[in-house]
Design a protein around this motif. Structure first.
Motif, short mmCIF file in Angstrom:
data_model
loop_
_atom_site.label_atom_id
_atom_site.label_comp_id
_atom_site.label_asym_id
_atom_site.label_seq_id
_atom_site.Cartn_x
_atom_site.Cartn_y
_atom_site.Cartn_z
N ARG A 165 0.83 -1.21 0.00
CA ARG A 165 0.00 0.00 0.00
C ARG A 165 0.86 1.26 0.00
O ARG A 165 0.59 2.22 -0.72
CB ARG A 165 -0.91 0.00 1.21
N ARG A 166 1.91 1.25 0.79
CA ARG A 166 2.82 2.40 0.81
C ARG A 166 3.44 2.61 -0.57
O ARG A 166 3.61 3.76 -1.02
CB ARG A 166 3.93 2.18 1.84
N ARG A 168 2.16 1.79 -3.50
CA ARG A 168 1.14 2.39 -4.38
C ARG A 168 1.00 3.88 -4.12
O ARG A 168 0.92 4.69 -5.04
CB ARG A 168 -0.20 1.69 -4.16
N ASP A 169 0.98 4.26 -2.84
CA ASP A 169 0.84 5.67 -2.49
C ASP A 169 2.01 6.50 -3.01
O ASP A 169 1.86 7.71 -3.26
CB ASP A 169 0.72 5.83 -0.98
N PRO A 224 -4.41 -2.54 8.04
CA PRO A 224 -4.58 -2.46 6.59
C PRO A 224 -6.03 -2.44 6.14
O PRO A 224 -6.33 -1.95 5.04
CB PRO A 224 -3.87 -3.74 6.10
N ALA A 227 -7.32 0.99 5.16
CA ALA A 227 -6.68 1.69 4.04
C ALA A 227 -7.59 1.67 2.81
O ALA A 227 -8.47 0.81 2.67
CB ALA A 227 -5.35 1.03 3.71
N ASP A 228 -7.35 2.60 1.91
CA ASP A 228 -7.91 2.53 0.56
C ASP A 228 -7.15 1.42 -0.18
O ASP A 228 -5.93 1.51 -0.36
CB ASP A 228 -7.72 3.88 -0.13
N LEU A 229 -7.86 0.39 -0.60
CA LEU A 229 -7.21 -0.78 -1.18
C LEU A 229 -7.27 -0.80 -2.71
O LEU A 229 -6.79 -1.77 -3.32
CB LEU A 229 -7.86 -2.06 -0.63
N LEU A 232 -4.21 -1.76 -5.67
CA LEU A 232 -3.11 -2.54 -5.11
C LEU A 232 -2.77 -3.70 -6.05
O LEU A 232 -3.59 -4.12 -6.87
CB LEU A 232 -3.48 -3.07 -3.73
N LEU A 256 -9.85 -6.75 -0.42
CA LEU A 256 -9.08 -6.51 -1.64
C LEU A 256 -9.95 -6.78 -2.86
O LEU A 256 -9.99 -5.99 -3.81
CB LEU A 256 -7.84 -7.41 -1.67
#
Length: 299
Positions: A165-166, A168-169, A224, A227-229, A232, A256
């Motif tokens: 996730r990090r 992707r961000d 997690p 989070a916005d998934l 991913l 997911l």
């Protein structure tokens, strides 16, 4: 314990590691117990073409290569052990098997352990190693910075999910994520499956060591599920029926999927926490390894 629910090989597996009640005072003994049980649980793993220690951007790591063609895609691997124990030695055999079965390189990260180094030390070490994989240092080892998968078992699965996730961000597109019996939910609302190995008090100790009082456990780096998934990378999630973490791993797989992420989720019946690592004890560990290696070859 209901014997009818337990896989026959799990009965043997649960007697291999000497269990040490977890406290700050007994943690050194627990760490040693995990190391000592590793030969009987995991085995030595196959001989492969290359195993070297590397400095992955200031993070100690071990690089496994079995295929000879450059550049090789690479798995960024985070080991299990409750954030407080384990390391490259306890997961050496498993990483050897994964490199041999998949043809991918494997970078096993020796991240800093809690409680000496609580959150965010471990996940920052994963980020540091990922940065190294995308730079000239990794290219010098014949690695492909454009084909990276994150993977981990137990809390390593948590670190892998957060790293994905990090990334992707940060605008980094990973090729996939492999999560084996992952820790996901800091709410620690576990089912009563203590008699099958990993128990609720151990998990609470792990969480308190990694994210002690004062840390916001609702942050997506720790939870997690908050989070916005979307967007991913595709995931394979392996769970075990008698693992108290199975339900949260499956909730994450479902979340997911609901976010549009391609997911393969498999629950292995009658098995216990982190069976995929224990290749010397479980036939099913080799099936799970083959499943993960097949996903890598597809990605």
């Amino acid at each position: 314990m209901d014997p009818s629910r337990l896989h026959p090989q799990a009965r043997t597996a649960m007697r291999v590691q000497q269990r040490v009640p977890l406290t700050r005072a007994t943690l050194p003994a627990a760490r040693l117990s995990m190391v000592r049980a590793t030969p009987d649980e995991v085995g030595s793993g196959p001989a492969i073409r290359s195993v070297v220690s590397v400095d992955a951007g200031g993070v100690p790591a071990r690089l496994y290569r079995d295929a000879g063609d450059d550049p090789l895609p690479v798995v960024l691997h985070a080991h299990g052990g409750g954030w407080v124990m384990g390391g490259v030695e306890t997961h050496d055999g498993w990483c050897r098997h994964l490199a041999a079965a998949s043809g991918w390189a494997v970078l096993s990260v020796d991240y800093r352990l809690a409680p000496e180094h609580p959150y965010p030390a471990a996940v920052n070490d994963m980020a540091g190693a990922l940065g190294w994989l995308r730079g000239p240092g990794a290219v010098a080892y014949g690695l492909d910075p454009g084909r990276i998968v994150v993977a981990g078992d137990s809390v390593g699965g948590h670190l892998a999910a957060v790293t994905a996730r990090r990334a992707r961000d940060a605008g980094i597109r990973l090729a996939g994520q492999l999560l084996s019996c992952p820790v996901i939910d800091p709410a620690a609302d576990y089912p009563p499956l203590d008699e099958y190995g990993l128990d609720r008090e151990e998990m609470r100790f792990f969480w308190d060591a990694y994210a002690p009082a004062g840390v916001d456990r609702t942050h997506p780096d720790l939870d997690p599920l908050r989070a916005d998934l979307t967007d991913l990378p595709p995931a394979v999630v392996v769970t075990a029926e008698l693992d108290l973490l199975a339900a949260e791993g499956e909730r994450y797989a479902a979340a997911l999927l609901a976010a549009g992420v391609p997911v393969t989720a498999t629950r292995y019946q009658g098995l216990i926490h982190n069976f995929p690592r224990k290749l010397a004890l479980f036939d099913a560990a080799h099936l799970a390894l083959a499943q993960l290696a097949a996903a890598l070859r597809r990605w």
